[in-house]
Design an enzyme around this catalytic site. Structure first.
Site, PDB file in Angstrom:
ATOM      1  N   LYS A 134     -35.186 -39.389  -0.124  1.00  9.66           N
ATOM      2  CA  LYS A 134     -35.972 -38.188  -0.427  1.00  9.66           C
ATOM      3  C   LYS A 134     -35.113 -36.928  -0.449  1.00  9.66           C
ATOM      4  O   LYS A 134     -35.374 -36.011  -1.233  1.00  9.66           O
ATOM      5  CB  LYS A 134     -37.115 -38.036   0.589  1.00  9.66           C
ATOM      6  CG  LYS A 134     -38.197 -39.095   0.436  1.00  9.66           C
ATOM      7  CD  LYS A 134     -39.390 -38.803   1.331  1.00  9.66           C
ATOM      8  CE  LYS A 134     -40.501 -39.815   1.109  1.00  9.66           C
ATOM      9  NZ  LYS A 134     -41.697 -39.528   1.923  1.00  9.66           N
ATOM     10  N   LYS A 218     -41.101 -48.736  -8.241  1.00 13.55           N
ATOM     11  CA  LYS A 218     -42.393 -48.716  -7.572  1.00 13.55           C
ATOM     12  C   LYS A 218     -43.323 -47.699  -8.227  1.00 13.55           C
ATOM     13  O   LYS A 218     -42.895 -46.612  -8.629  1.00 13.55           O
ATOM     14  CB  LYS A 218     -42.201 -48.377  -6.086  1.00 13.55           C
ATOM     15  CG  LYS A 218     -43.448 -48.531  -5.244  1.00 13.55           C
ATOM     16  CD  LYS A 218     -43.139 -48.292  -3.774  1.00 13.55           C
ATOM     17  CE  LYS A 218     -44.398 -48.431  -2.921  1.00 13.55           C
ATOM     18  NZ  LYS A 218     -44.123 -48.154  -1.495  1.00 13.55           N
ATOM     19  N   LYS A 221     -46.713 -41.538  -7.200  1.00 15.80           N
ATOM     20  CA  LYS A 221     -47.440 -40.317  -7.533  1.00 15.80           C
ATOM     21  C   LYS A 221     -46.532 -39.301  -8.220  1.00 15.80           C
ATOM     22  O   LYS A 221     -46.992 -38.450  -8.970  1.00 15.80           O
ATOM     23  CB  LYS A 221     -47.981 -39.664  -6.256  1.00 15.80           C
ATOM     24  CG  LYS A 221     -48.870 -40.523  -5.390  1.00 15.80           C
ATOM     25  CD  LYS A 221     -49.165 -39.791  -4.079  1.00 15.80           C
ATOM     26  CE  LYS A 221     -49.913 -40.659  -3.090  1.00 15.80           C
ATOM     27  NZ  LYS A 221     -50.130 -39.980  -1.803  1.00 15.80           N
TER      28      LYS A 221
END
Length: 356
Positions: A134, A218, A221
């Protein structure tokens, strides 16, 4: 390092009260209120929340404190918090029977997280792969919260002495850290069995749903393409359009599991069908072996609309009644604090904090 004997013995001490009530234990799980909920969230987590409530005492939270490790628009965060709660209810979670609440409304989470910041070791945190993913290359500008949030995740779980946590493959490392923190706390403060060594509940292939545009990534969002995912609030037309445009290859449907594994886009769609139908993927492969993708996609569309349509419609209805959603959250906060408060008080006494 944590003591393995303590780790092995602790869970049984915490399971006994639930077993006496005919339950398997206590569950804590949560979902971040960031971006639109999609099929992967539903199959990997939210659908299972409803299925677990008959066997476990369940606490389900909207982890809004985790969400702000990356900046969030305040108005959107509040709206998305309600949306997650609405999704829990729409998927069949009973708000009267279980605690549905937003994490920030239970301050015991943050209070225990500070203690765990002092128990966890920097070396443990440095091994957390999600921070590296991240934060990316610009780690020096990442927030301290993003680095330390695994300790908050451990506090989310252990402030309720949860015996089990439903996790996807990408969260197993954080649960292992939670277990290490529990064992170290128990050892450091000479309190054997104080915190349980929480066990994972992993639901197999349905926990990992891949992008409709790239079967090697994956479903997310944050993907800029809305056609990479099926959102829970998509209507039947949107679902059909996204499945029609889902990436495939020029060959007929795979005839064996081994063949499917070599073709990630086909394998992903087969896995989605199997999960929505509650069938083994091998069985689905056998049914559609050698057929054209157009035939399979038509069947997948019909199934997805039948399964997801009612959930999306109920979410939309609930989002038009924010007062009701807020009342469910308030009731959940009361239930959660009734459990968390006494546990935090015991932690404070164990640590040696003075209560004047």
């Amino acid at each position: 390092m944590p003591d393995a004997n303590t780790a092995a013995a602790a869970p049984n001490l915490h399971l006994a009260p639930y077993q006496a009530r005919g339950l398997k234990g206590r569950i804590l799980s949560g979902v971040q209120p960031t971006g639109n909920l999609h099929l992967g969230n539903y199959l990997g987590a939210i659908r299972n929340f409803a299925r677990l409530q008959g066997d476990y005492e369940c606490l389900y939270c909207v982890v809004d404190m985790h969400a702000i490790t990356l900046w969030q628009d305040p108005k959107e965060l509040a709206s998305q918090t309600r949306e997650i709660a609405a999704a829990f209810l729409a998927a069949g979670v009973d708000g009267a029977r279980n605690a549905i609440f937003n994490q920030s409304a239970v301050p015991e989470h943050a209070q225990l997280a500070w203690i765990f910041n002092c128990v966890a070791r920097v070396g443990w945190m440095n091994r957390m792969t999600q921070f590296k993913e991240k934060a990316g290359k610009d780690r020096e500008n990442a927030s301290l919260g993003l680095y330390a949030y695994p300790a908050l995740m451990a506090a989310d779980i252990l402030i309720y002495k949860a015996t089990h946590v439903p996790v996807g493959e990408d969260q197993k490392q954080h649960l292992e850290l939670t277990r290490d923190i529990a064992i170290k706390f128990n050892n450091d403060y000479h309190a054997p069995g104080f915190f349980p060594v929480t066990e994972p509940l992993i639901f197999g292939a349905a926990t990992r749903v891949m992008s409709l545009r790239d079967g090697t990534k994956k479903m997310s969002k944050s993907d800029p393409s809305d056609f990479s995912r099926i959102n829970l609030t998509d209507d039947a037309d949107a679902i059909a359009q996204k499945i029609r445009r889902a990436k495939t290859d020029p060959h007929p449907m795979p005839e064996t599991a081994a063949d499917a594994e070599k073709r990630p886009d086909a394998d992903n769609l087969l896995g989605i069908y199997a999960a929505l139908a509650d069938r083994a993927k091998d069985e689905v492969i056998g049914e559609f072996a050698g057929k054209q993708f157009s035939e399979f996609k038509a069947a997948l569309t019909e199934l997805a609309v039948a399964r997801l349509g009612p959930v999306g419609a109920e979410m939309q209805r609930l989002m038009k009644d924010p007062g009701h959603v807020d009342s469910v959250l308030r009731a959940g906060v009361e239930k959660a604090r009734a459990i968390a408060g006494p546990i935090l008080a015991d932690v404070y006494r164990t640590v040696g904090f003075l209560k004047p």
